[in-house]
Design a protein around this motif. Sequence first.
Motif, PDB file in Angstrom:
ATOM      1  N   GLY A  21      13.462  42.438   9.719  1.00  0.00           N
ATOM      2  CA  GLY A  21      12.415  42.337   8.952  1.00  0.00           C
ATOM      3  C   GLY A  21      11.180  43.186   9.130  1.00  0.00           C
ATOM      4  N   GLU A  22      11.060  43.668  10.399  1.00  0.00           N
ATOM      5  CA  GLU A  22      10.176  44.529  11.063  1.00  0.00           C
ATOM      6  C   GLU A  22       9.891  45.734  10.171  1.00  0.00           C
ATOM      7  OE1 GLU A  22       8.698  46.082  15.461  1.00  0.00           O
ATOM      8  OE2 GLU A  22       9.938  44.314  15.084  1.00  0.00           O
ATOM      9  N   VAL A  23       8.913  46.386   9.899  1.00  0.00           N
ATOM     10  CA  VAL A  23       8.628  47.338   9.316  1.00  0.00           C
ATOM     11  C   VAL A  23       8.281  48.601  10.296  1.00  0.00           C
ATOM     12  CG1 VAL A  23       7.035  48.388   7.419  1.00  0.00           C
ATOM     13  CG2 VAL A  23       7.587  46.195   7.206  1.00  0.00           C
ATOM     14  N   VAL A  24       9.049  49.634   9.641  1.00  0.00           N
ATOM     15  CA  VAL A  24       8.859  51.088  10.605  1.00  0.00           C
ATOM     16  C   VAL A  24       8.439  51.970   9.533  1.00  0.00           C
ATOM     17  CG1 VAL A  24      10.138  50.349  12.316  1.00  0.00           C
ATOM     18  CG2 VAL A  24      11.212  51.430  10.425  1.00  0.00           C
ATOM     19  N   SER A  25       7.868  53.143   9.857  1.00  0.00           N
ATOM     20  CA  SER A  25       7.379  54.105   9.095  1.00  0.00           C
ATOM     21  C   SER A  25       8.022  55.653   9.324  1.00  0.00           C
ATOM     22  CB  SER A  25       5.892  54.379   8.834  1.00  0.00           C
ATOM     23  OG  SER A  25       5.594  53.157   8.513  1.00  0.00           O
ATOM     24  N   CYS A  26       8.432  56.437   8.798  1.00  0.00           N
ATOM     25  CA  CYS A  26       8.905  57.580   9.016  1.00  0.00           C
ATOM     26  C   CYS A  26       7.661  58.604   9.536  1.00  0.00           C
ATOM     27  CB  CYS A  26       9.447  58.508   7.541  1.00  0.00           C
ATOM     28  SG  CYS A  26       9.800  60.032   7.952  1.00  0.00           S
ATOM     29  N   THR A  27       7.860  59.433  10.312  1.00  0.00           N
ATOM     30  CA  THR A  27       6.670  60.160  10.921  1.00  0.00           C
ATOM     31  C   THR A  27       6.283  61.306  10.224  1.00  0.00           C
ATOM     32  OG1 THR A  27       8.237  61.295  12.508  1.00  0.00           O
ATOM     33  CG2 THR A  27       7.098  59.414  13.163  1.00  0.00           C
ATOM     34  N   ASP A  28       7.210  61.640   9.478  1.00  0.00           N
ATOM     35  CA  ASP A  28       6.957  62.876   8.663  1.00  0.00           C
ATOM     36  C   ASP A  28       6.570  62.680   7.361  1.00  0.00           C
ATOM     37  OD1 ASP A  28       7.951  64.524  10.573  1.00  0.00           O
ATOM     38  OD2 ASP A  28       9.807  64.922   9.814  1.00  0.00           O
ATOM     39  N   CYS A  29       6.973  61.610   6.591  1.00  0.00           N
ATOM     40  CA  CYS A  29       6.636  61.506   5.050  1.00  0.00           C
ATOM     41  C   CYS A  29       5.911  60.061   4.936  1.00  0.00           C
ATOM     42  CB  CYS A  29       7.575  61.679   4.028  1.00  0.00           C
ATOM     43  SG  CYS A  29       9.096  60.271   4.137  1.00  0.00           S
ATOM     44  N   GLY A  30       6.034  59.202   6.002  1.00  0.00           N
ATOM     45  CA  GLY A  30       5.080  58.265   5.764  1.00  0.00           C
ATOM     46  C   GLY A  30       5.755  57.093   5.137  1.00  0.00           C
ATOM     47  N   GLN A  36      16.850  45.829   7.966  1.00  0.00           N
ATOM     48  CA  GLN A  36      17.670  44.990   7.253  1.00  0.00           C
ATOM     49  C   GLN A  36      18.580  44.408   8.120  1.00  0.00           C
ATOM     50  OE1 GLN A  36      20.164  47.176   4.391  1.00  0.00           O
ATOM     51  NE2 GLN A  36      19.908  45.479   2.910  1.00  0.00           N
ATOM     52  N   ASN A  37      18.959  44.949   9.042  1.00  0.00           N
ATOM     53  CA  ASN A  37      19.875  44.310  10.195  1.00  0.00           C
ATOM     54  C   ASN A  37      20.038  45.111  11.423  1.00  0.00           C
ATOM     55  OD1 ASN A  37      21.947  42.180   9.730  1.00  0.00           O
ATOM     56  ND2 ASN A  37      22.666  43.241   7.656  1.00  0.00           N
ATOM     57  N   THR A  38      20.283  44.348  12.266  1.00  0.00           N
ATOM     58  CA  THR A  38      20.562  44.925  13.659  1.00  0.00           C
ATOM     59  C   THR A  38      21.712  44.618  14.380  1.00  0.00           C
ATOM     60  OG1 THR A  38      19.131  42.947  14.652  1.00  0.00           O
ATOM     61  CG2 THR A  38      17.778  44.831  13.972  1.00  0.00           C
ATOM     62  N   ASP A  39      22.764  44.489  13.684  1.00  0.00           N
ATOM     63  CA  ASP A  39      24.113  44.090  14.197  1.00  0.00           C
ATOM     64  C   ASP A  39      24.810  45.100  15.068  1.00  0.00           C
ATOM     65  OD1 ASP A  39      24.037  41.820  12.876  1.00  0.00           O
ATOM     66  OD2 ASP A  39      25.025  42.775  10.875  1.00  0.00           O
ATOM     67  N   ASN A  40      25.013  44.540  16.344  1.00  0.00           N
ATOM     68  CA  ASN A  40      25.700  45.214  17.404  1.00  0.00           C
ATOM     69  C   ASN A  40      24.928  46.527  17.794  1.00  0.00           C
ATOM     70  OD1 ASN A  40      28.010  43.671  17.490  1.00  0.00           O
ATOM     71  ND2 ASN A  40      28.721  44.648  15.601  1.00  0.00           N
ATOM     72  N   GLY A  41      23.623  46.707  17.608  1.00  0.00           N
ATOM     73  CA  GLY A  41      22.962  47.610  17.823  1.00  0.00           C
ATOM     74  C   GLY A  41      22.848  48.818  16.699  1.00  0.00           C
ATOM     75  N   ASN A  42      23.520  48.504  15.569  1.00  0.00           N
ATOM     76  CA  ASN A  42      23.920  49.295  14.542  1.00  0.00           C
ATOM     77  C   ASN A  42      22.711  48.871  13.541  1.00  0.00           C
ATOM     78  OD1 ASN A  42      24.354  51.473  12.897  1.00  0.00           O
ATOM     79  ND2 ASN A  42      26.204  50.383  12.116  1.00  0.00           N
ATOM     80  N   VAL A  43      21.381  49.842  13.638  1.00  0.00           N
ATOM     81  CA  VAL A  43      20.279  49.315  12.865  1.00  0.00           C
ATOM     82  C   VAL A  43      20.417  49.788  11.238  1.00  0.00           C
ATOM     83  CG1 VAL A  43      17.593  49.388  12.433  1.00  0.00           C
ATOM     84  CG2 VAL A  43      18.874  48.927  14.817  1.00  0.00           C
ATOM     85  N   THR A  44      20.071  49.014  10.387  1.00  0.00           N
ATOM     86  CA  THR A  44      20.384  49.464   8.819  1.00  0.00           C
ATOM     87  C   THR A  44      18.687  49.256   8.475  1.00  0.00           C
ATOM     88  OG1 THR A  44      22.321  48.658   8.796  1.00  0.00           O
ATOM     89  CG2 THR A  44      21.228  48.989   6.798  1.00  0.00           C
ATOM     90  N   LEU A  45      18.285  50.412   7.793  1.00  0.00           N
ATOM     91  CA  LEU A  45      17.038  50.431   7.098  1.00  0.00           C
ATOM     92  C   LEU A  45      16.950  50.310   5.535  1.00  0.00           C
ATOM     93  CD1 LEU A  45      15.356  53.111   8.949  1.00  0.00           C
ATOM     94  CD2 LEU A  45      15.259  50.752   9.597  1.00  0.00           C
ATOM     95  N   LYS A  46      16.090  49.457   5.135  1.00  0.00           N
ATOM     96  CA  LYS A  46      15.935  49.524   3.556  1.00  0.00           C
ATOM     97  C   LYS A  46      14.610  49.922   3.059  1.00  0.00           C
ATOM     98  CE  LYS A  46      15.401  44.644   2.948  1.00  0.00           C
ATOM     99  NZ  LYS A  46      16.151  43.464   2.350  1.00  0.00           N
ATOM    100  N   THR A  47      14.260  50.569   2.218  1.00  0.00           N
ATOM    101  CA  THR A  47      12.942  51.038   1.645  1.00  0.00           C
ATOM    102  C   THR A  47      12.200  49.859   1.200  1.00  0.00           C
ATOM    103  OG1 THR A  47      13.571  51.877  -0.315  1.00  0.00           O
ATOM    104  CG2 THR A  47      13.763  53.286   1.558  1.00  0.00           C
TER     105      THR A  47
END
Length: 57
Positions: A21-30, A36-47
Amino acid sequence: MNIECSMCGGKVPVPEDVIKGEVVSCTDCGLDYEIQNTDNGNVTLKTAEEVKEDWGE
Ligand SMILES: [Zn+2]
């Protein structure tokens, strides 16, 4: 860790202790991503745009 931006191929910095649920931003395009998920250290993002599509469920 860094995850590749699906929009521009740049780096999206993700803290190791990031939570769903945390929000992160791309350093290049913003582009903003929500964690979306942090299962087993495998982080999934959604826009932010994909988040809006969740309405119909
Ligand atoms: Zn980007």
